[in-house]
Design a protein around this motif. Structure first.
Motif, mmCIF file in Angstrom:
data_model
loop_
_atom_site.group_PDB
_atom_site.id
_atom_site.type_symbol
_atom_site.label_atom_id
_atom_site.label_comp_id
_atom_site.label_asym_id
_atom_site.label_seq_id
_atom_site.Cartn_x
_atom_site.Cartn_y
_atom_site.Cartn_z
ATOM 1 N N GLN A 107 -16.408 -9.532 -3.050
ATOM 2 C CA GLN A 107 -17.850 -9.407 -3.294
ATOM 3 C C GLN A 107 -18.269 -7.978 -3.600
ATOM 4 O OE1 GLN A 107 -20.065 -11.921 -3.690
ATOM 5 N NE2 GLN A 107 -18.170 -13.102 -3.674
ATOM 6 N N ARG A 108 -17.344 -7.063 -3.611
ATOM 7 C CA ARG A 108 -17.629 -5.651 -3.902
ATOM 8 C C ARG A 108 -18.689 -5.073 -2.989
ATOM 9 N NH1 ARG A 108 -15.426 -4.151 -9.036
ATOM 10 N NH2 ARG A 108 -16.470 -2.169 -8.981
ATOM 11 N N ASN A 109 -18.683 -5.460 -1.700
ATOM 12 C CA ASN A 109 -19.674 -4.833 -0.839
ATOM 13 C C ASN A 109 -19.027 -3.984 0.237
ATOM 14 O OD1 ASN A 109 -18.703 -7.005 0.465
ATOM 15 N ND2 ASN A 109 -20.594 -8.194 0.350
ATOM 16 N N GLY A 110 -17.955 -3.351 -0.103
ATOM 17 C CA GLY A 110 -17.382 -2.413 0.842
ATOM 18 C C GLY A 110 -15.940 -2.720 1.182
ATOM 19 N N LEU A 111 -15.073 -2.040 0.476
ATOM 20 C CA LEU A 111 -13.653 -2.126 0.802
ATOM 21 C C LEU A 111 -13.450 -1.269 2.044
ATOM 22 C CD1 LEU A 111 -11.051 -3.175 -0.638
ATOM 23 C CD2 LEU A 111 -10.917 -0.978 -1.747
ATOM 24 N N LYS A 112 -12.594 -1.721 2.965
ATOM 25 C CA LYS A 112 -12.361 -0.876 4.145
ATOM 26 C C LYS A 112 -11.491 0.317 3.739
ATOM 27 C CE LYS A 112 -12.988 -4.242 7.747
ATOM 28 N NZ LYS A 112 -13.167 -5.402 6.842
ATOM 29 N N LEU A 113 -11.800 1.462 4.329
ATOM 30 C CA LEU A 113 -11.078 2.685 3.975
ATOM 31 C C LEU A 113 -9.582 2.503 4.159
ATOM 32 C CD1 LEU A 113 -10.974 5.682 3.233
ATOM 33 C CD2 LEU A 113 -11.236 6.209 5.650
ATOM 34 N N PHE A 114 -9.236 1.846 5.267
ATOM 35 C CA PHE A 114 -7.814 1.691 5.550
ATOM 36 C C PHE A 114 -7.131 0.818 4.501
ATOM 37 C CE2 PHE A 114 -4.207 -0.422 7.572
ATOM 38 C CZ PHE A 114 -3.466 0.697 7.896
ATOM 39 N N SER A 115 -7.800 -0.273 4.103
ATOM 40 C CA SER A 115 -7.151 -1.118 3.097
ATOM 41 C C SER A 115 -7.095 -0.407 1.749
ATOM 42 C CB SER A 115 -7.814 -2.500 2.977
ATOM 43 O OG SER A 115 -9.152 -2.457 3.314
ATOM 44 N N ALA A 116 -8.141 0.357 1.419
ATOM 45 C CA ALA A 116 -8.101 1.104 0.157
ATOM 46 C C ALA A 116 -6.915 2.065 0.144
ATOM 47 C CB ALA A 116 -9.402 1.875 -0.037
ATOM 48 N N LEU A 117 -6.702 2.707 1.284
ATOM 49 C CA LEU A 117 -5.599 3.666 1.394
ATOM 50 C C LEU A 117 -4.250 2.964 1.238
ATOM 51 C CD1 LEU A 117 -5.482 6.660 1.778
ATOM 52 C CD2 LEU A 117 -5.160 6.290 4.226
ATOM 53 N N ALA A 118 -4.134 1.812 1.906
ATOM 54 C CA ALA A 118 -2.884 1.056 1.829
ATOM 55 C C ALA A 118 -2.631 0.598 0.393
ATOM 56 C CB ALA A 118 -2.945 -0.142 2.773
ATOM 57 N N ILE A 119 -3.708 0.164 -0.279
ATOM 58 C CA ILE A 119 -3.578 -0.293 -1.664
ATOM 59 C C ILE A 119 -3.132 0.853 -2.565
ATOM 60 C CG2 ILE A 119 -4.910 -1.092 -3.656
ATOM 61 C CD1 ILE A 119 -6.576 -2.751 -1.629
ATOM 62 N N ASN A 120 -3.759 2.021 -2.367
ATOM 63 C CA ASN A 120 -3.358 3.190 -3.151
ATOM 64 C C ASN A 120 -1.898 3.562 -2.905
ATOM 65 O OD1 ASN A 120 -5.644 3.624 -4.564
ATOM 66 N ND2 ASN A 120 -6.388 5.332 -3.347
ATOM 67 N N ALA A 121 -1.482 3.469 -1.654
ATOM 68 C CA ALA A 121 -0.095 3.808 -1.326
ATOM 69 C C ALA A 121 0.859 2.872 -2.051
ATOM 70 C CB ALA A 121 0.122 3.737 0.188
ATOM 71 N N ALA A 122 0.485 1.590 -2.087
ATOM 72 C CA ALA A 122 1.329 0.613 -2.800
ATOM 73 C C ALA A 122 1.396 0.977 -4.279
ATOM 74 C CB ALA A 122 0.764 -0.794 -2.617
ATOM 75 N N GLY A 123 0.238 1.364 -4.847
ATOM 76 C CA GLY A 123 0.214 1.747 -6.252
ATOM 77 C C GLY A 123 1.077 2.960 -6.520
ATOM 78 N N LEU A 124 0.963 3.939 -5.639
ATOM 79 C CA LEU A 124 1.740 5.166 -5.802
ATOM 80 C C LEU A 124 3.240 4.864 -5.742
ATOM 81 C CD1 LEU A 124 1.152 8.098 -6.283
ATOM 82 C CD2 LEU A 124 1.239 8.497 -3.832
ATOM 83 N N ALA A 125 3.593 3.930 -4.850
ATOM 84 C CA ALA A 125 5.005 3.545 -4.743
ATOM 85 C C ALA A 125 5.496 2.966 -6.066
ATOM 86 C CB ALA A 125 5.183 2.527 -3.614
ATOM 87 N N VAL A 126 4.640 2.156 -6.719
ATOM 88 C CA VAL A 126 5.024 1.574 -8.006
ATOM 89 C C VAL A 126 5.223 2.681 -9.045
ATOM 90 C CG1 VAL A 126 4.218 0.134 -9.920
ATOM 91 C CG2 VAL A 126 3.900 -0.629 -7.581
ATOM 92 N N VAL A 127 4.294 3.662 -9.060
ATOM 93 C CA VAL A 127 4.409 4.774 -10.010
ATOM 94 C C VAL A 127 5.743 5.492 -9.828
ATOM 95 C CG1 VAL A 127 3.460 6.997 -10.718
ATOM 96 C CG2 VAL A 127 1.923 5.130 -10.180
ATOM 97 N N TYR A 128 6.059 5.814 -8.573
ATOM 98 C CA TYR A 128 7.296 6.564 -8.315
ATOM 99 C C TYR A 128 8.526 5.729 -8.609
ATOM 100 C CZ TYR A 128 4.766 10.419 -6.251
ATOM 101 O OH TYR A 128 3.956 11.487 -6.059
ATOM 102 N N LEU A 129 8.439 4.444 -8.290
ATOM 103 C CA LEU A 129 9.578 3.562 -8.527
ATOM 104 C C LEU A 129 9.919 3.544 -10.022
ATOM 105 C CD1 LEU A 129 11.167 1.801 -6.519
ATOM 106 C CD2 LEU A 129 9.963 -0.160 -7.482
ATOM 107 N N CYS A 130 8.881 3.343 -10.851
ATOM 108 C CA CYS A 130 9.114 3.315 -12.299
ATOM 109 C C CYS A 130 9.551 4.688 -12.801
ATOM 110 C CB CYS A 130 7.845 2.902 -13.037
ATOM 111 S SG CYS A 130 7.390 1.206 -12.766
ATOM 112 N N GLY A 131 8.837 5.720 -12.335
ATOM 113 C CA GLY A 131 9.105 7.064 -12.835
ATOM 114 C C GLY A 131 10.497 7.543 -12.502
ATOM 115 N N THR A 132 10.873 7.479 -11.226
ATOM 116 C CA THR A 132 12.188 7.985 -10.845
ATOM 117 C C THR A 132 13.286 7.056 -11.335
ATOM 118 O OG1 THR A 132 11.883 6.961 -8.702
ATOM 119 C CG2 THR A 132 11.439 9.305 -8.841
ATOM 120 N N GLY A 133 12.999 5.750 -11.358
ATOM 121 C CA GLY A 133 13.992 4.797 -11.868
ATOM 122 C C GLY A 133 14.340 5.116 -13.311
#
Lengths: 188, 266
Positions: A107-133
């Motif tokens: 509903q776009r009425n407020g992502l929890k900070l912790f989940s946003a952080l976890a989501i970003n971490a997952a994204g960053l992992a994908v970036v590094y996985l592709c990049g270093t791979g």
């Protein structure tokens, strides 16, 4: 205002933001950094999976088609750059971040900070996985000089960890408010 | 910081390469790329270098501009050259202290460097220097049109490409404006550590992204007001047509490249 025209416009403009973010080089310490990852996080967090995929994928396509939008130019030959893998990584990461963010906060009425952080971490992992791979494959198989995995991580990941981590934190901290502020564009 | 960005160093001109159909140029640059990878031996490589030189002269773009496109990859070029030179083992050619240079190493290093240089020069020559970004976007739409049958949004993609490129200068200007506005409120982008700098950047990113939404809304309303409804049945001011010149040039280049490959394999 029709939904699909707005979607087209917002993806195009976010692609423009990716071009600008990738070109802004901030001199800080030994390694200058760009805003590329920050733009990637925000694209995912704000646009959702499909639109983020379109915006970042378009950026990749424009670069590969020959326009010098990447850090060191562009063109189909860019595939041979050791750092190319981060670019498709960024596309996948933005799509993943967008998909997860919209699932966690439909509903776009407020992502929890912790989940946003976890989501970003997952994204960053994908970036590094592709990049270093990609770097690993390019170094070891294509150009034939054997480089150990530790060395790959040393040149391809460790130097960027601090700024990327910081961007993940900062973008996650502003995401809830920005998602709420842009709610009306998606959920009328 | 913002002034250094130049997108698409298109060099205006009316040379043969400029007038070539952009679709043909995209296809030819891919074809040329494949040829560059297939060529191994020194003589064909020299011939390919000469062909590239002829293309450079045909474009009538000053050499300085063309060679300038190598600048961003200069570091990687030198780095790859040195690594190849020093790490590949083989028949000894020269030994200075602990460093041994082998014949095979030198060969591979030179071949890689030439190949990379030809690759960059040919793609910038065909696409970046002699074709405007908008023409590239149009040509991509044409080339991807067949994929529409399987649901690929070729028109939408080209439209988005043109919009994105059109908005880059606007967004840059906006970034600059926001930075100045935040500076006047006490933001500091030049001093302080990494964390201070990153925080300062966030104060730029938030207004930038919010205004991106506003701009997208305005653009969408403007497009709708002009009855934009996708690519179906849309006519063009400039219709792309292959001319005899395109066909002759493409055939000549293809014949030349095939001849170079023949020299190698016979």
């Amino acid at each position: 205002m029709r939904k699909n025209i707005f979607n087209l416009a917002i993806c195009a403009i976010f692609c423009g933001l990716a071009i600008v973010g990738g070109k802004l080089v901030i001199p800080a310490g030994p390694i200058p950094f760009t805003l590329q990852t920050a733009v990637c996080f925000l694209t995912g967090l704000l646009l959702g999976g499909r639109r983020a995929l379109a915006a970042q994928g378009l950026y990749l396509l424009i670069g590969l088609a020959g326009l010098p939008v990447f850090a060191a130019g562009g063109g189909p030959a860019y595939v041979l750059q050791p750092s190319f893998g981060y670019l498709p990584g960024m596309v996948l990461a933005a799509a993943l971040i967008g998909h997860l963010a919209d699932r966690a906060d439909p509903q776009r009425n407020g992502l929890k900070l912790f989940s946003a952080l976890a989501i970003n971490a997952a994204g960053l992992a994908v970036v590094y996985l592709c990049g270093t791979g990609y770097l690993y494959v390019l170094k070891n198989i294509v150009s034939g000089d054997s480089t150990g995995l530790v060395r790959i991580l040393q040149i391809g990941m460790i130097p960027y960890l601090a700024t990327d981590g910081l961007f993940a934190l900062l973008t996650a901290s502003v995401a809830p408010r920005l998602r709420r502020a842009t709610r009306r564009y998606f959920l009328a | 910081m913002l002034k250094q960005i130049s997108l698409g160093r298109y060099y205006p001109g009316t040379s043969l390469l400029h007038r070539l159909d952009p679709r043909a140029k995209i296809l030819l640059s891919f074809f040329y790329m494949v040829i560059i990878f297939l060529v191994q031996e020194p003589l064909p490589m020299l011939l390919l270098g000469l062909t590239t030189l002829v293309l450079m002269l045909l474009s009538q773009v000053p050499m300085r501009h063309i060679l300038g496109s190598l600048k961003p990859i200069l570091f990687i070029l030198i780095f790859a050259f040195v690594i190849n030179l020093l790490t590949i083992k083989g028949d000894e050619l020269l030994t200075v202290g602990p460093v041994t240079i082998s014949e095979q190493g030198l060969e591979t290093a030179v071949r890689m460097a030439i190949r990379l240089m030809l690759l960059i020069i040919s793609t910038t020559l065909f696409l970046t220097l002699t074709t405007t970004p908008i023409l590239v976007a149009d040509a991509i739409e044409h080339l991807l049109n067949p994929l529409r049958r399987i649901g690929f949004p070729a028109h939408e993609m080209a439209m988005m490409m043109s919009i994105a490129l059109r908005f880059v200068p606007t967004l840059l200007e906006e970034t600059e404006k926001i930075m100045k506005a935040q500076s006047s409120r006490g933001a500091d982008y030049d001093t302080g550590g990494l964390i201070a700098k990153a925080r300062g950047l966030v104060s730029v990113l938030i207004p930038l992204f919010v205004s991106a939404f506003k701009r997208a809304e305005e653009l969408a309303i403007a497009m709708e007001a002009r009855c934009y409804r996708g690519g179906e049945g849309r006519t063009r001011l400039k219709v792309m047509r292959y001319t005899p010149m395109d066909i002759v040039f493409s055939c000549l280049l293809a014949a030349g490249c095939s001849a170079i490959l023949l020299v190698q394999y016979l």
